[in-house]
Design an enzyme around this catalytic site. Sequence first.
Site, PDB file in Angstrom:
ATOM      1  N   LYS A  58      -0.468   2.178  -3.047  1.00 16.14           N
ATOM      2  CA  LYS A  58      -1.145   1.249  -1.751  1.00 16.14           C
ATOM      3  C   LYS A  58      -0.210   0.373  -1.617  1.00 16.14           C
ATOM      4  O   LYS A  58       0.461  -0.130  -2.826  1.00 16.14           O
ATOM      5  CB  LYS A  58      -2.451   0.480  -1.937  1.00 16.14           C
ATOM      6  CG  LYS A  58      -2.522  -1.020  -1.405  1.00 16.14           C
ATOM      7  CD  LYS A  58      -4.023  -1.485  -1.380  1.00 16.14           C
ATOM      8  CE  LYS A  58      -4.952  -2.694   0.018  1.00 16.14           C
ATOM      9  NZ  LYS A  58      -5.382  -3.214  -1.144  1.00 16.14           N
ATOM     10  N   SER A 133      -8.887  -3.045   2.711  1.00 17.30           N
ATOM     11  CA  SER A 133      -7.794  -2.566   3.454  1.00 17.30           C
ATOM     12  C   SER A 133      -7.144  -1.075   3.035  1.00 17.30           C
ATOM     13  O   SER A 133      -6.202  -0.919   3.618  1.00 17.30           O
ATOM     14  CB  SER A 133      -6.930  -3.874   2.936  1.00 17.30           C
ATOM     15  OG  SER A 133      -7.208  -4.061   1.787  1.00 17.30           O
ATOM     16  N   SER A 157     -12.192  -3.621  -0.440  1.00 12.51           N
ATOM     17  CA  SER A 157     -10.542  -2.679   0.246  1.00 12.51           C
ATOM     18  C   SER A 157     -10.310  -1.165  -0.366  1.00 12.51           C
ATOM     19  O   SER A 157      -9.919  -0.975   0.415  1.00 12.51           O
ATOM     20  CB  SER A 157      -9.305  -3.692   0.326  1.00 12.51           C
ATOM     21  OG  SER A 157      -9.871  -4.376   0.503  1.00 12.51           O
TER      22      SER A 157
HETATM   23  N1  GLN Z   1     -12.547  -6.857   4.126  1.00 15.54           N
HETATM   24  C1  GLN Z   1     -12.383  -7.445   3.619  1.00 15.54           C
HETATM   25  C2  GLN Z   1     -11.357  -9.072   3.461  1.00 15.54           C
HETATM   26  O1  GLN Z   1     -11.085  -8.610   5.072  1.00 15.54           O
HETATM   27  C3  GLN Z   1     -11.721  -6.903   1.916  1.00 15.54           C
HETATM   28  C4  GLN Z   1     -10.552  -6.592   1.536  1.00 15.54           C
HETATM   29  C5  GLN Z   1      -9.353  -6.656   0.177  1.00 15.54           C
HETATM   30  O2  GLN Z   1     -10.719  -6.147  -0.435  1.00 15.54           O
HETATM   31  N2  GLN Z   1      -8.272  -6.456   0.365  1.00 15.54           N
HETATM   32  O3  GLN Z   1     -10.957  -9.982   2.983  1.00 15.54           O
END
Ligand code: GLN
Length: 446
Positions: A58, A133, A157
């Site tokens: 990532k 994400s 994420s």
């Molecule tokens: N969907 C969550 C957010 O938008 C998780 C993001 C993450 O885990 N980086 O904050």
Amino acid sequence: MVVEKVKRFLKVIEDKNPKLNAILHVFRDDAIKQAEAVEQKINEGNAGRLAGYVFTIKNNIAIKGKPLTAASKALEHYISPYDAAVIEKLRKEDAVIVGTANMDEFATGSDSTTSAFGPVKNAIDDAYVAGGSSGGSASSVKAGMADASLGSDTGGSIRCPATFNGVVGFKPSYGRVSRYGLADMAMSLDQIGPITNTVEDAKRIYDVINGKDERDVTTHEFPTMPNKSNVKVAVLKEIVDGSDELVRELFFKALDKASVEYELVSVPEAKDVVAIYYLNMFAEFSSAMQKYDGVRYGANNAMDEASNYFELAKVFRGEHFGREVKRRILLGTFITMKEFKDAWYMKALKARAQLKGRVAKVFDEYDILLTPTMPVFPWKIGEKQQDPVQMYTADIATAIANLTGIPAGTVPFYDGEKFPVGVQVLSAYGSDDAVLDYMARLESSF
Ligand code: GLN
């Protein structure tokens, strides 16, 4: 052998990436060189535990000499001067890195459409979102561009995109894996973990990347947990109730298939997880983003236009941050302002502590807690962009683990539908092996 394998992955990237947009940077020559070196070590009989494993990473995790963009224009030209702790560990065990994975900008999202470099597509059907994400991580693994990927998980994420792409994801307990070299989103919630095709791979990678690191003071040694043969399982009622009907149906079908004996438990606070998570995260996120002011981290032209520091930060942020990032900075700044922090941030901290206490109580009685990982199936690209709140609600099951620090993994269950449901496995803080063992048990019976 390894060289051939890397070349095969590079070919898949070449064929599929123009459509999926899962990979931001491909390290073609580097990867082949790494593979040659690993092959030699294998022949000499002194190769590491991840020899021959090929990774995408990532793009919020530092790889020395490579771009770290966090999928933002703000870091488009930033090159990492060092390796993140997890990358050092992968290298030491002879893993090969083929490229960086696309993601939501600064990890803010659940569908990888907020990337400044275009949305990631789902590897099962490219009309659908990849989840987020870490969407590029999951999509690249499902598409066969790599064996595995490292993602980061702040509110789900790793587990959301793993579920949407039908692969395995694991978020370790907070403090297990060093965050040194991770571009932080919300420091008290972030954790790095693997996205893989199998639970066995996830475990192998977790075994390599976990451990105390002086450079991340939140990491520490954990006591060894007893290995129980007879585990007591609960299903979290509020999350089941809050899931779409078809998700619920398939989730229980999965438990049936694996002959899981469970009791339904209720944690009333679980209904408020989305609010608790977003308020805590906004506050930490807005603070994390203050370092991106146009002075450091990559070249930019804002310097020429600005007459003083505030002007510079304003121009830089205005031009380089996307809508979702700006929204979260504003909300985080608002809820931590002197006048409003008691009404918002302090309440959110209290609610988080209360949730933590309640979840810990569940594990006084049960060893494993199960929920659907995502309450919904993947949506079509573009469908939820206009409504952030609707997207935020998708984090209800995953964010529990980040708010409470506990380990959490997801295993896909297919039942003839296009997309699988994810079965999320949770356990007490520090019981990472129990989660991985239970995930393996589910995987073998699905
Ligand atoms: N969907 C969550 C957010 O938008 C998780 C993001 C993450 O885990 N980086 O904050």
